[in-house]
Design a protein around this motif. Sequence first.
Motif, PDB file in Angstrom:
ATOM      1  N   LEU A  11     102.359 -51.947 -74.399  1.00  0.00           N
ATOM      2  CA  LEU A  11     101.529 -50.828 -73.951  1.00  0.00           C
ATOM      3  C   LEU A  11     102.297 -49.514 -74.050  1.00  0.00           C
ATOM      4  CD1 LEU A  11      99.970 -52.439 -70.761  1.00  0.00           C
ATOM      5  CD2 LEU A  11      99.052 -52.403 -73.073  1.00  0.00           C
ATOM      6  N   GLY A  12     101.548 -48.416 -74.036  1.00  0.00           N
ATOM      7  CA  GLY A  12     102.146 -47.090 -74.036  1.00  0.00           C
ATOM      8  C   GLY A  12     102.569 -46.597 -75.404  1.00  0.00           C
ATOM      9  N   LYS A  18      95.786 -44.140 -73.280  1.00  0.00           N
ATOM     10  CA  LYS A  18      96.216 -44.488 -71.920  1.00  0.00           C
ATOM     11  C   LYS A  18      95.138 -45.271 -71.159  1.00  0.00           C
ATOM     12  CE  LYS A  18      96.264 -40.972 -69.269  1.00  0.00           C
ATOM     13  NZ  LYS A  18      96.559 -39.739 -68.558  1.00  0.00           N
ATOM     14  N   ASP A  21      94.964 -48.901 -72.322  1.00  0.00           N
ATOM     15  CA  ASP A  21      96.115 -49.685 -71.875  1.00  0.00           C
ATOM     16  C   ASP A  21      96.020 -50.005 -70.391  1.00  0.00           C
ATOM     17  OD1 ASP A  21      96.993 -49.524 -74.465  1.00  0.00           O
ATOM     18  OD2 ASP A  21      98.786 -48.349 -74.023  1.00  0.00           O
ATOM     19  N   ILE A  22      95.576 -49.060 -69.600  1.00  0.00           N
ATOM     20  CA  ILE A  22      95.436 -49.303 -68.164  1.00  0.00           C
ATOM     21  C   ILE A  22      94.343 -50.340 -67.918  1.00  0.00           C
ATOM     22  CG2 ILE A  22      94.744 -48.245 -65.973  1.00  0.00           C
ATOM     23  CD1 ILE A  22      96.316 -45.722 -66.917  1.00  0.00           C
ATOM     24  N   MET A  25      95.511 -53.903 -68.298  1.00  0.00           N
ATOM     25  CA  MET A  25      96.342 -54.414 -67.209  1.00  0.00           C
ATOM     26  C   MET A  25      95.559 -55.287 -66.239  1.00  0.00           C
ATOM     27  SD  MET A  25      98.997 -51.404 -66.390  1.00  0.00           S
ATOM     28  CE  MET A  25      99.891 -50.580 -67.698  1.00  0.00           C
ATOM     29  N   CYS A  31     103.894 -56.840 -69.269  1.00  0.00           N
ATOM     30  CA  CYS A  31     103.778 -55.888 -70.373  1.00  0.00           C
ATOM     31  C   CYS A  31     105.142 -55.346 -70.766  1.00  0.00           C
ATOM     32  CB  CYS A  31     102.835 -54.746 -70.015  1.00  0.00           C
ATOM     33  SG  CYS A  31     103.406 -53.645 -68.709  1.00  0.00           S
ATOM     34  N   ILE A  33     106.586 -51.745 -72.116  1.00  0.00           N
ATOM     35  CA  ILE A  33     106.169 -50.350 -72.176  1.00  0.00           C
ATOM     36  C   ILE A  33     107.027 -49.610 -73.188  1.00  0.00           C
ATOM     37  CG2 ILE A  33     105.929 -48.209 -70.869  1.00  0.00           C
ATOM     38  CD1 ILE A  33     105.324 -49.977 -68.425  1.00  0.00           C
ATOM     39  N   GLY A  40     105.847 -42.892 -77.110  1.00  0.00           N
ATOM     40  CA  GLY A  40     105.765 -42.459 -75.726  1.00  0.00           C
ATOM     41  C   GLY A  40     106.853 -41.463 -75.366  1.00  0.00           C
ATOM     42  N   SER A  44     104.452 -40.394 -70.307  1.00  0.00           N
ATOM     43  CA  SER A  44     103.585 -41.543 -70.590  1.00  0.00           C
ATOM     44  C   SER A  44     104.186 -42.835 -70.047  1.00  0.00           C
ATOM     45  CB  SER A  44     103.305 -41.665 -72.091  1.00  0.00           C
ATOM     46  OG  SER A  44     104.466 -41.969 -72.814  1.00  0.00           O
ATOM     47  N   MET A  48     102.399 -45.426 -67.301  1.00  0.00           N
ATOM     48  CA  MET A  48     102.254 -46.856 -67.568  1.00  0.00           C
ATOM     49  C   MET A  48     102.979 -47.701 -66.513  1.00  0.00           C
ATOM     50  SD  MET A  48     100.332 -47.523 -70.198  1.00  0.00           S
ATOM     51  CE  MET A  48      99.302 -46.162 -69.668  1.00  0.00           C
ATOM     52  N   ALA A  52     101.100 -50.311 -64.086  1.00  0.00           N
ATOM     53  CA  ALA A  52     101.489 -51.729 -64.086  1.00  0.00           C
ATOM     54  C   ALA A  52     101.804 -52.193 -62.660  1.00  0.00           C
ATOM     55  CB  ALA A  52     102.699 -51.937 -65.003  1.00  0.00           C
TER      56      ALA A  52
END
Length: 58
Positions: A11-12, A18, A21-22, A25, A31, A33, A40, A44, A48, A52
């Motif tokens: 992610l990220g 964004k 990706d959220i 979760m 994850c 990042i 990123g 960012s 994340m 998380a």
Amino acid sequence: MNCSIDLNADLGEQPEEKARDIALMQVISSCNIACGGHAGDEASMTVMLRAARAAGVA
């Protein structure tokens, strides 16, 4: 026997994604990042990491 699967996502990597990706979760257990030179930036990564933690994602 009690089995479990660690569903992991990177992610990220695209800060403009964004929200996507959220949302992911909610269905993953861990994850990775994206950091620094890969993708990123500090802002960012902070977003994340906080998301998380709030979702209970490792």
